[in-house]
Design a protein around this motif. Structure first.
Motif, mmCIF file in Angstrom:
data_model
loop_
_atom_site.group_PDB
_atom_site.id
_atom_site.type_symbol
_atom_site.label_atom_id
_atom_site.label_comp_id
_atom_site.label_asym_id
_atom_site.label_seq_id
_atom_site.Cartn_x
_atom_site.Cartn_y
_atom_site.Cartn_z
ATOM 1 N N GLY A 185 0.843 -1.198 -0.055
ATOM 2 C CA GLY A 185 -0.116 -0.079 -0.113
ATOM 3 C C GLY A 185 0.921 1.123 0.006
ATOM 4 N N PRO A 186 0.059 2.358 -0.259
ATOM 5 C CA PRO A 186 0.994 3.851 0.036
ATOM 6 C C PRO A 186 1.890 3.988 0.807
ATOM 7 N N ASP B 299 5.043 0.992 5.528
ATOM 8 C CA ASP B 299 6.413 1.073 5.264
ATOM 9 C C ASP B 299 7.053 0.162 6.172
ATOM 10 N N THR B 300 6.769 -0.155 7.435
ATOM 11 C CA THR B 300 7.415 -0.992 8.329
ATOM 12 C C THR B 300 7.419 -2.662 7.657
ATOM 13 N N GLN C 210 9.737 -2.620 4.521
ATOM 14 C CA GLN C 210 11.007 -2.950 4.757
ATOM 15 C C GLN C 210 11.291 -4.400 5.111
ATOM 16 N N GLU C 211 10.364 -4.855 6.191
ATOM 17 C CA GLU C 211 10.764 -6.270 6.548
ATOM 18 C C GLU C 211 10.767 -7.121 5.533
ATOM 19 N N PHE C 212 9.879 -6.996 4.470
ATOM 20 C CA PHE C 212 9.925 -7.854 3.315
ATOM 21 C C PHE C 212 11.165 -7.757 2.414
ATOM 22 N N VAL C 213 11.541 -6.564 2.130
ATOM 23 C CA VAL C 213 12.701 -6.198 1.502
ATOM 24 C C VAL C 213 13.888 -7.189 2.138
#
Ligand SMILES: [Fe+2]
Ligand SMILES: [Fe+2]
Ligand SMILES: [Fe+2]
Lengths: 95, 318
Positions: free
Chosen positions: B200-201, B223-224, B227-230
């Motif tokens: 999402g945004p 965003d958290t 980031q965890e996924f990346v």
């Protein structure tokens, strides 16, 4: 749409003998047989159950959350229903 | 008004204390609305998400691959059902949810509006798309609404198979001939950015997030989660010897996270608006399947009625 008269059924599974049936979710079906078959397909794909109950959701009567206090608080002050209420000397064993 | 405020305060305190909300409990109308929107959107994603993968069932490269893909797609149908079932506990009729999906009023994850032209996509979807879904869904196992949380627990148990089978498909290609490895890379190139968009945004453009976090519907920001996924996925790509298509991707020692490039938000909003490569096709297919199934639903109804009448007849005869 004719689909609207497919009723909603609540699904309960017994995972193995010795345990009670437990609510797992719901589904729509035209009749009880179909509800059982659909429940098998969607709720027991990985041996989650050995027995299925289906119940039309409309047949379930539930207590209302507003009655929570009158229904359940009376038992809170009946501490004598619990074994820890009684002082038994340590010397008395197996009790 | 006065009592309203205090009910809402009571509700907030209840949720703050990590208690679960159950269907018949009092809840703010906006909490109910938010949940219906989110859960039905999630259900629609599971159902529409079957289409890009079903595209390869008849063309799977081996019987083993076909069985696995079939089982995976069948699971997604199950996930859709668990979620519709959870949304119905909030008083939303199933038919209305389906109608809203078909009319375009309800959304589903924009990732499923991308096509699957290559077998490698079956691997990449399991690895990245189910991977991103897991990131979100593990968080949702602790959501404040009981039926939603329980559906998520069941779904998460099944998703792990989805991600692992996908990674295996990509691994076989990545460790195969140069042509096969190129297939895997080409697929990763197409799916990487849309997978990051699944969260999402960005937080500063996600006005509803704050309230959802306050009610503990969501427990981590977009965003958290992204980031965890990346951070999890980059080493998995490295293991395969594949390159993530982002020149700005690099480990940031100070933050202890990977930095990554800017997402193309114009594309994200465009696909949501309905202009992705497959939006029309996905909904048209859903409508077609629904309409072609109408006679089955009617026949089942007629049969059920007949059976019920017969039973009643037997009972009165006896
Ligand atoms: Fe799923
Ligand atoms: Fe999912
Ligand atoms: Fe999945």
């Amino acid at each position: 749409m004719s689909e609207s008269n497919w009723k909603l059924w609540e699904v309960f599974l017994r995972s193995k003998n010795g345990l009670s049936h437990k609510h797992v979710g719901s589904l729509h079906a035209a009749d009880a047989d179909m509800a059982i078959k659909n429940a098998r397909d969607v709720y027991t794909r990985r041996s989650e159950g050995i027995s299925i109950w289906v119940v039309p959701s409309e047949e379930i009567t539930a207590s209302s959350p507003d009655e929570k206090d009158p229904l359940f608080t009376p038992s809170d002050d009946k501490v004598y229903r619990h074994p820890t209420f009684y002082d038994i000397p340590d010397d008395v064993e197996h009790m | 008004m006065g009592t309203n405020v205090s009910l809402e305060d009571k509700f907030q305190a209840y949720v703050d204390a990590e208690n679960k909300v159950e269907p018949k409990d009092w809840m703010p109308e906006k909490y109910r609305k938010t949940l219906i929107r989110q859960i039905s959107q999630h259900a629609h994603s599971e159902i529409i998400g079957m289409q890009p993968e079903a595209n390869w069932i008849t063309r799977a490269p081996s019987l083993r691959a076909k069985l696995i893909l079939l089982a995976k797609v069948q699971d997604e149908a199950g996930h859709g059902l668990y979620l519709y079932s959870a949304a119905e506990t909030l008083g939303e009729p199933r038919e209305k949810m389906i109608a809203d999906l078909q009319s375009g009023k309800a959304k589903y994850s924009s990732i499923f509006n991308y096509p699957t032209p290559s077998w490698a996509d079956m691997g990449t979807i399991g690895w990245l798309v189910d991977g991103a879904a897991i990131q979100n869904q593990v968080m949702l196992t602790r959501t404040s609404y009981g039926p939603y949380a329980r559906a998520m627990v069941k779904i998460c148990k099944e998703e792990s198979f989805h991600q692992r089978q996908g990674y295996e498909v990509v691994m076989k290609l990545a460790q195969g001939t140069p042509e096969q490895k190129a297939m895997a890379q080409e697929s990763l190139n197409r799916w990487w950015w849309p997978s990051l968009m699944m969260f999402g945004p960005s937080d500063d453009n996600s006005p509803n997030s704050e309230q959802s976090m306050k009610w503990k519907i969501k427990r981590k920001s977009n965003d958290t989660l992204r980031q965890e996924f990346v951070d999890k996925t980059v080493p998995q790509a490295e293991y395969l010897g594949l390159t993530i298509p982002d020149p700005d991707l690099k480990w940031n020692e100070e933050r202890g996270h990977y930095d990554f490039g800017e997402i193309n938000w114009a594309e994200f909003y465009d696909v949501i608006k309905g202009n992705g490569p497959c939006n029309k096709e996905r909904i048209a297919h859903h409508v077609k399947a629904h309409e072609e199934g109408a006679w089955v639903r009617e026949a089942a109804n007629a049969y059920a009625k007949k059976q019920a009448a017969r039973k009643e007849g037997d009972a009165s005869a006896a």
